[in-house]
Write an enzyme that holds these catalytic residues in place. Structure first.
Site: not given
Length: 373
Positions: A258, A348, A350
Site C-alpha cells: 500500500c 493488502h 494481510e
C-alpha cells in the site's frame, strides 16, 4: 428507544446530506471517501490508513455483528467520521461485547446514519473524494456556517500523516516457533495482522517508528525490511523514501504494501498522483503481469504511482517493472525490481477480514530473504 438527533454531512462542493446522529455528537472534519467492503467494518475503522477520513459505507446495513475486543487492527478507531445508511438496532454475534454505536460514542467518533449512501457514493464517484464535515447536536448550524468550516479544513493532498499514527517506541513481535528471519518493519500506519502473519512464518518482527534510520535497521541485523501501509500523501515521505534508498543500496530484501508500494516507487524514481476517488474495499481485482492470474484484493488508497503495466524502466538501482495492475482503471498495483531484492504491492495481503488471495506474498518475502542468506 434513544431519541433521534438530527445530523448533517456537508461536502466541500456545498452538497448537504441529512440524517440522524450516530456515535458521538458534535463535529468532525476530514476527507469523505467510500468503502465498498461488505464485511470487516471493525478492521476498517481501526485501520490507521483511514486517519483523517470520513468513511462512507456502501453496504446498506452496518453494525449487525457489533463490536468485539479481538479484531482491532490498532489500539483505537482512526477514521475521522462514519457515514452509514441503516445501522443495526441490536447486534447479533456470539463474539459481540457491545454495539458499534456505543463504541463510536465511547471513542468520540462523530457519525451519521439514515443517509442515502448510494446517492452519496455516486456523487463522490463523479466529483471525487473531497473535504467534508459531519455535524450533529449543538454543532448543527445553518448550511453556510458548516460549509465555511469544511472549506477551512486542510486537504488530503500534501498531508503528512504517517508521523501521527506511527508507534512512539520500537516493539518486537516474536516468531511463532523457531526464529528463521528478523525483519525491520517501518511503521507508517501498520495493522496488527501484518506482524502476526509474518510471525506465523518464523519471522521476528521489529516494528520501528517512521523516524527510524538505516542505522536502526542495521543495528537489529535485519534479514529484511518491510514498508507498511499508512495515511496521507506519499509525496511528503522524504525520510521514508531516503531510508528505502539506503536499504536498496545495501541490497537488503525489501517488501512493501500500500503506502509502502508508493514509497518504493518514489525511491525508484517514479511519481505519484492523487486519484479521483481511490480504491477502498475488499473486492478489487488485480492482474499479475507475469502470469495473467487475477487476485481479488482488499485495498485502501487514494494515491497511486505513475507507470505502465509490464513495461521495464530504469532506476538508480537497475531495472524494475510494474508487476501488477487493476483492470478496472489501469492503476499500478505492484512493483518488482530486477537487480535488487525488492518488490511491493498496492493492496493488502494481510487483510484480516479477507479476501486472502494475496497471503502467499508473505511466503515470497521469506523466499527472498532465504535466497539472500
Amino acid at each position: 428507544m434513544t431519541p433521534r438527533t438530527p445530523a448533517a454531512l456537508v461536502l466541500e462542493d456545498g452538497r448537504v446530506f441529512r440524517g440522524a446522529a450516530y456515535g458521538a455528537r458534535g463535529v468532525t472534519l476530514g476527507e469523505a471517501v467510500f468503502c465498498t467492503g461488505m464485511t470487516g467494518y471493525q478492521e476498517t475503522l481501526t485501520d490507521p490508513s483511514y486517519h483523517r477520513q470520513i468513511v462512507v459505507q456502501t453496504a446498506p446495513q452496518i453494525g449487525n455483528t457489533g463490536w468485539n475486543d479481538e479484531d482491532d487492527e490498532s489500539d483505537r478507531i482512526w477514521v475521522a467520521g462514519y457515514v452509514v445508511r441503516d445501522p443495526a438496532r441490536t447486534p447479533s454475534n456470539w463474539r459481540s461485547v457491545r454495539s458499534l454505536d456505543d463504541e463510536l460514542a465511547n471513542q468520540g467518533i462523530v457519525g451519521i446514519s439514515e443517509v442515502d449512501t448510494r446517492t452519496l457514493t455516486r456523487h463522490l464517484r463523479e466529483n471525487g473524494a473531497m473535504r467534508a464535515g459531519v455535524f450533529s447536536g449543538d454543532a448543527l448550524r445553518d448550511d453556510q456556517a458548516m460549509l465555511d468550516e469544511v472549506l477551512a479544513s486542510p486537504p488530503m493532498k500534501g498531508a503528512d500523516l504517517a508521523g501521527e499514527v506511527t508507534a512512539k517506541q520500537p516493539y518486537v513481535v516474536a516468531a511463532q516457533g523457531e526464529t528463521l528471519y528478523r525483519v525491520a518493519a517501518l511503521d507508517l500506519g501498520i495493522k496488527a495482522n501484518t506482524p502476526r502473519m509474518m510471525s506465523q512464518r518464523g519471522i521476528e518482527v521489529h516494528v520501528l517508528p517512521s523516524t527510524s534510520t538505516i542505522e536502526d535497521v542495521l543495528a537489529i541485523e535485519a534479514d529484511g525490511v518491510f514498508l507498511s501501509n499508512g495515511p496521507g500523501d506519499p509525496a511528503t515521505t522524504a525520510h521514508a523514501t531516503e531510508l528505502t534508498k539506503a536499504v536498496l543500496q545495501r541490497e537488503i530484501p525489501l517488501f512493501g504494501i500500500c503506502f509502502g508500494n508508493q514509497i518504493l516507487g518514489r525511491a525508484l524514481g517514479m511519481g505519484t498522483y492523487k486519484m479521483r476517488y481511490g480504491h477502498r474495499g475488499v473486492n478489487i481485482p488485480v492482474i499479475d503481469v507475469a502470469t495473467g492470474r487475477v487476485a481479488i484484493t482488499a485495498q485502501n488508497h487514494g494515491f497511486a504511482l505513475e507507470g505502465e503495466p509490464g513495461k521495464p524502466f530504469d532506476t538508480p538501482f537497475g531495472s524494475a517493472q510494474v508487476s501488477h495492475y487493476c483492470p478496472n482503471d489501469g492503476c499500478v498495483e505492484g512493483l518488482r525490481a530486477a537487480d535488487v531484492p525488492a518488490f511491493s504491492v498496492q493492496y493488502h495481503p494481510e487483510a484480516a477480514a479477507g479476501p486472502h488471495d494475496a497471503a502467499p506474498l508473505f511466503d515470497e518475502f521469506t523466499s527472498l530473504m532465504e535466497k539472500a542468506k
